[in-house]
Write an enzyme that holds these catalytic residues in place. Sequence first.
Site, PDB file in Angstrom:
ATOM      1  N   LYS A 207      57.353  73.108  53.515  1.00 15.21           N
ATOM      2  CA  LYS A 207      57.480  72.556  51.953  1.00 15.21           C
ATOM      3  C   LYS A 207      55.965  73.029  51.601  1.00 15.21           C
ATOM      4  O   LYS A 207      56.104  73.494  50.370  1.00 15.21           O
ATOM      5  CB  LYS A 207      57.312  71.126  52.159  1.00 15.21           C
ATOM      6  CG  LYS A 207      57.455  70.369  51.020  1.00 15.21           C
ATOM      7  CD  LYS A 207      57.729  69.074  51.191  1.00 15.21           C
ATOM      8  CE  LYS A 207      57.332  68.222  49.752  1.00 15.21           C
ATOM      9  NZ  LYS A 207      57.968  66.892  49.996  1.00 15.21           N
ATOM     10  N   GLU A 213      50.312  74.184  62.212  1.00 15.83           N
ATOM     11  CA  GLU A 213      51.288  74.671  63.275  1.00 15.83           C
ATOM     12  C   GLU A 213      52.046  75.657  62.963  1.00 15.83           C
ATOM     13  O   GLU A 213      52.435  77.010  63.634  1.00 15.83           O
ATOM     14  CB  GLU A 213      52.021  73.756  64.020  1.00 15.83           C
ATOM     15  CG  GLU A 213      51.220  72.387  64.751  1.00 15.83           C
ATOM     16  CD  GLU A 213      51.177  71.200  63.694  1.00 15.83           C
ATOM     17  OE1 GLU A 213      50.755  71.288  62.510  1.00 15.83           O
ATOM     18  OE2 GLU A 213      51.525  70.019  64.039  1.00 15.83           O
ATOM     19  N   GLY A 268      60.057  65.837  53.437  1.00 13.73           N
ATOM     20  CA  GLY A 268      60.194  66.537  54.581  1.00 13.73           C
ATOM     21  C   GLY A 268      61.755  66.197  55.632  1.00 13.73           C
ATOM     22  O   GLY A 268      62.483  67.086  55.921  1.00 13.73           O
ATOM     23  N   ARG A 269      61.604  65.172  55.697  1.00 14.55           N
ATOM     24  CA  ARG A 269      62.935  64.383  56.650  1.00 14.55           C
ATOM     25  C   ARG A 269      64.048  64.420  56.008  1.00 14.55           C
ATOM     26  O   ARG A 269      65.014  64.066  56.804  1.00 14.55           O
ATOM     27  CB  ARG A 269      62.063  63.044  57.406  1.00 14.55           C
ATOM     28  CG  ARG A 269      61.793  62.120  56.404  1.00 14.55           C
ATOM     29  CD  ARG A 269      60.970  61.156  57.064  1.00 14.55           C
ATOM     30  NE  ARG A 269      60.341  60.131  56.164  1.00 14.55           N
ATOM     31  CZ  ARG A 269      59.138  60.282  55.765  1.00 14.55           C
ATOM     32  NH1 ARG A 269      58.287  61.333  55.790  1.00 14.55           N
ATOM     33  NH2 ARG A 269      58.652  59.149  54.923  1.00 14.55           N
ATOM     34  N   GLU A 354      59.326  57.889  60.797  1.00 18.27           N
ATOM     35  CA  GLU A 354      58.318  58.371  59.429  1.00 18.27           C
ATOM     36  C   GLU A 354      58.592  57.569  58.551  1.00 18.27           C
ATOM     37  O   GLU A 354      57.555  57.383  57.529  1.00 18.27           O
ATOM     38  CB  GLU A 354      58.473  59.964  59.442  1.00 18.27           C
ATOM     39  CG  GLU A 354      56.984  60.500  59.067  1.00 18.27           C
ATOM     40  CD  GLU A 354      57.273  61.916  59.106  1.00 18.27           C
ATOM     41  OE1 GLU A 354      56.800  62.453  60.125  1.00 18.27           O
ATOM     42  OE2 GLU A 354      57.680  62.531  58.397  1.00 18.27           O
ATOM     43  N   HIS A 385      72.890  57.729  83.719  1.00 18.17           N
ATOM     44  CA  HIS A 385      72.314  58.102  84.921  1.00 18.17           C
ATOM     45  C   HIS A 385      70.762  58.261  84.888  1.00 18.17           C
ATOM     46  O   HIS A 385      70.275  58.859  85.704  1.00 18.17           O
ATOM     47  CB  HIS A 385      72.831  59.467  85.640  1.00 18.17           C
ATOM     48  CG  HIS A 385      74.494  59.413  85.544  1.00 18.17           C
ATOM     49  ND1 HIS A 385      75.175  58.805  86.884  1.00 18.17           N
ATOM     50  CD2 HIS A 385      75.326  59.669  84.865  1.00 18.17           C
ATOM     51  CE1 HIS A 385      76.465  58.885  86.559  1.00 18.17           C
ATOM     52  NE2 HIS A 385      76.782  59.364  85.277  1.00 18.17           N
ATOM     53  N   LYS A 496      46.802  65.447  60.404  1.00 14.21           N
ATOM     54  CA  LYS A 496      46.518  66.470  60.017  1.00 14.21           C
ATOM     55  C   LYS A 496      44.941  66.861  59.490  1.00 14.21           C
ATOM     56  O   LYS A 496      44.579  67.647  60.001  1.00 14.21           O
ATOM     57  CB  LYS A 496      47.379  66.996  59.020  1.00 14.21           C
ATOM     58  CG  LYS A 496      48.843  67.002  59.257  1.00 14.21           C
ATOM     59  CD  LYS A 496      49.795  67.393  58.159  1.00 14.21           C
ATOM     60  CE  LYS A 496      51.165  67.288  58.276  1.00 14.21           C
ATOM     61  NZ  LYS A 496      51.868  67.826  57.201  1.00 14.21           N
TER      62      LYS A 496
HETATM   63  O1  F6P Z   1      55.488  65.340  59.923  1.00 15.12           O
HETATM   64  C1  F6P Z   1      54.697  65.120  58.762  1.00 15.12           C
HETATM   65  C2  F6P Z   1      55.263  66.226  57.841  1.00 15.12           C
HETATM   66  O2  F6P Z   1      54.515  66.079  56.490  1.00 15.12           O
HETATM   67  C3  F6P Z   1      56.711  66.012  57.436  1.00 15.12           C
HETATM   68  O3  F6P Z   1      57.067  64.938  56.477  1.00 15.12           O
HETATM   69  C4  F6P Z   1      57.328  67.531  57.116  1.00 15.12           C
HETATM   70  O4  F6P Z   1      58.445  67.505  57.516  1.00 15.12           O
HETATM   71  C5  F6P Z   1      56.290  68.184  58.124  1.00 15.12           C
HETATM   72  O5  F6P Z   1      55.150  67.507  58.235  1.00 15.12           O
HETATM   73  C6  F6P Z   1      56.038  69.696  58.104  1.00 15.12           C
HETATM   74  O6  F6P Z   1      55.534  69.805  56.770  1.00 15.12           O
HETATM   75  P1  F6P Z   1      55.795  70.938  55.806  1.00 15.12           P
HETATM   76  O7  F6P Z   1      57.325  71.233  55.690  1.00 15.12           O
HETATM   77  O8  F6P Z   1      55.049  71.071  54.758  1.00 15.12           O
HETATM   78  O9  F6P Z   1      55.327  72.346  56.741  1.00 15.12           O
END
Ligand code: F6P
Length: 528
Positions: A207, A213, A268-269, A354, A385, A496
């Site tokens: 986003k 990462e 995001g979620r 979240e 199990h 972050k």
């Molecule tokens: O986990 C936190 C978050 O901000 C989520 O809401 C989002 O889906 C994810 O990090 C990744 O963020 P981005 O899509 O900006 O890379």
Amino acid sequence: MFQLTRSVTWQALQRLRDETASDRISDYFRADPQRFDKMSLRVGGLFLDYSKHHVSGTVLNRLLELAHHSALVQRRAQMFSGDIINVTEDRPVLHTALRNLGDTPVHQADGRDVMPEIRATREQIRQFSEAVRNGEWKGYNGKRIKDVVNIGIGGSDLGPNMACRALLNYKHPDLNFHFVSNVDGTHIQKVLRGLDPATTLFIVSTKTFSTQETLINARTARRWFVEQAGDEADIGAHFVAASTNRKAATQFGIREENVFEFWAWVGGRYSMWSSIGLPIALSIGFDGFMELLRGAFEMDQHFIEAPLEANMPVLMALIGIWYINFMGAETHAIVPYDQALHQLPSFLQQLDMESNGKSVDIFGQQVNYKTGPIVWGQTGSNGQHAFFQLLHQGTRYAPIDFIASLKPEPGFEDHHFALLTNMLAQANAFMEGSQEGSRLKHDSCPGNRPSSVLLLDALTPRNLGALIALYEHKVFVQGVIWNINSFDQWGVQLGKRIAGEISERIDTNVDDFDASTQGLLHLVRQHF
Ligand code: F6P
């Protein structure tokens, strides 16, 4: 200021907890032979049985009263109509507009209708996914795409990852899908090994286009690609992005026309319905993707129109509140009896934890009640199990959602029959328990453990869309009743920020970090 726990309904529920604590769920069935019919509900291709809960008719009525007295009806209308309900980020919450298949406009606070942009992006997804699927989209040496690698994390990974796996039976036969999320280099290494850059397409899903990462993984993928393909100019045919940050995506080397838009008002979620769902459209085709949206849209309609008493997300939310706030449950287990849904617990974990992992309400007050539970789980029958022992005989108490699809895989009817009978046996055993051979008590199971059974007619794109929208709204309803903002994630932002500070300052000045962090950083520094 309104205090939830001081409300008449809340206090009545507390008394009811004391009065019904020693009830047996199985006695509710003996007392009311119609209980299953009364406490089950169908919406489209989804059937929910919520009769095996430690919830008497009186409790359910009081829970419904809680919903009626809350801001639910008003907040629901505000969400669908684009009001700013994510108050801490000053944004509307419009994931429902992404699957609005009606012709109603959806206006933001500034009066702009978001639907034209959404439809334009859908069209871009259609054209692109069709071109890749039918081989018109060519890699740098004229070959068609065979492997699609989604690079993203959190909401930019879990939704499409879960849906592509769930809908594997609908997958394009000549395309393979891979998901890289972890910044641990072994993840991308493992995925890239064996891929041919000439036939690989990378989707950088982020986003913000600023998540550490994802950017590290995307750069590694670009380096790998250029090393093998030999020319930076070829990046354009092999990298696309789903992002709100067009500028950063194009600076990365992605062609302007291959940046798939989405918007700040999609959390995001909640973003699998947006261009973050591009891998889904590539896998199952654009029509399949639209079916997924249709299922979610139908659940949205149900959520808006059904009376609270017969509203599936509302009922699931209220029953959850009963366990969390009155019965002392700390966790909620998600157990799909369907191997294709094996990523569902992780997806729902982010969605719920979240969203509702908050302890300050929308008025800025510390809450004096529990909010979102710890959500966890894995597929049955494997879980039987592994962790079911604790659920049957341990000292903890966790309501369970059993989820399965009724339709067997052709040729595997015996497997499916065993799968479903195992699930129903477990739900029954959790409720009834067993006193057999109870001389030494070690083999007696107390029972009285609650569960829902959620059946899909079949695991289709449409039913999956409805299932996910169901949980989204369940989480929303709980957030409204708890007076929290389900749409921010400041706790994640803190991590972050500190990760950024540490990596910037590791060679210069980390003195103001605590002694433990400094000591550990000293050990880390020796390796870099
Ligand atoms: O986990 C936190 C978050 O901000 C989520 O809401 C989002 O889906 C994810 O990090 C990744 O963020 P981005 O899509 O900006 O890379």
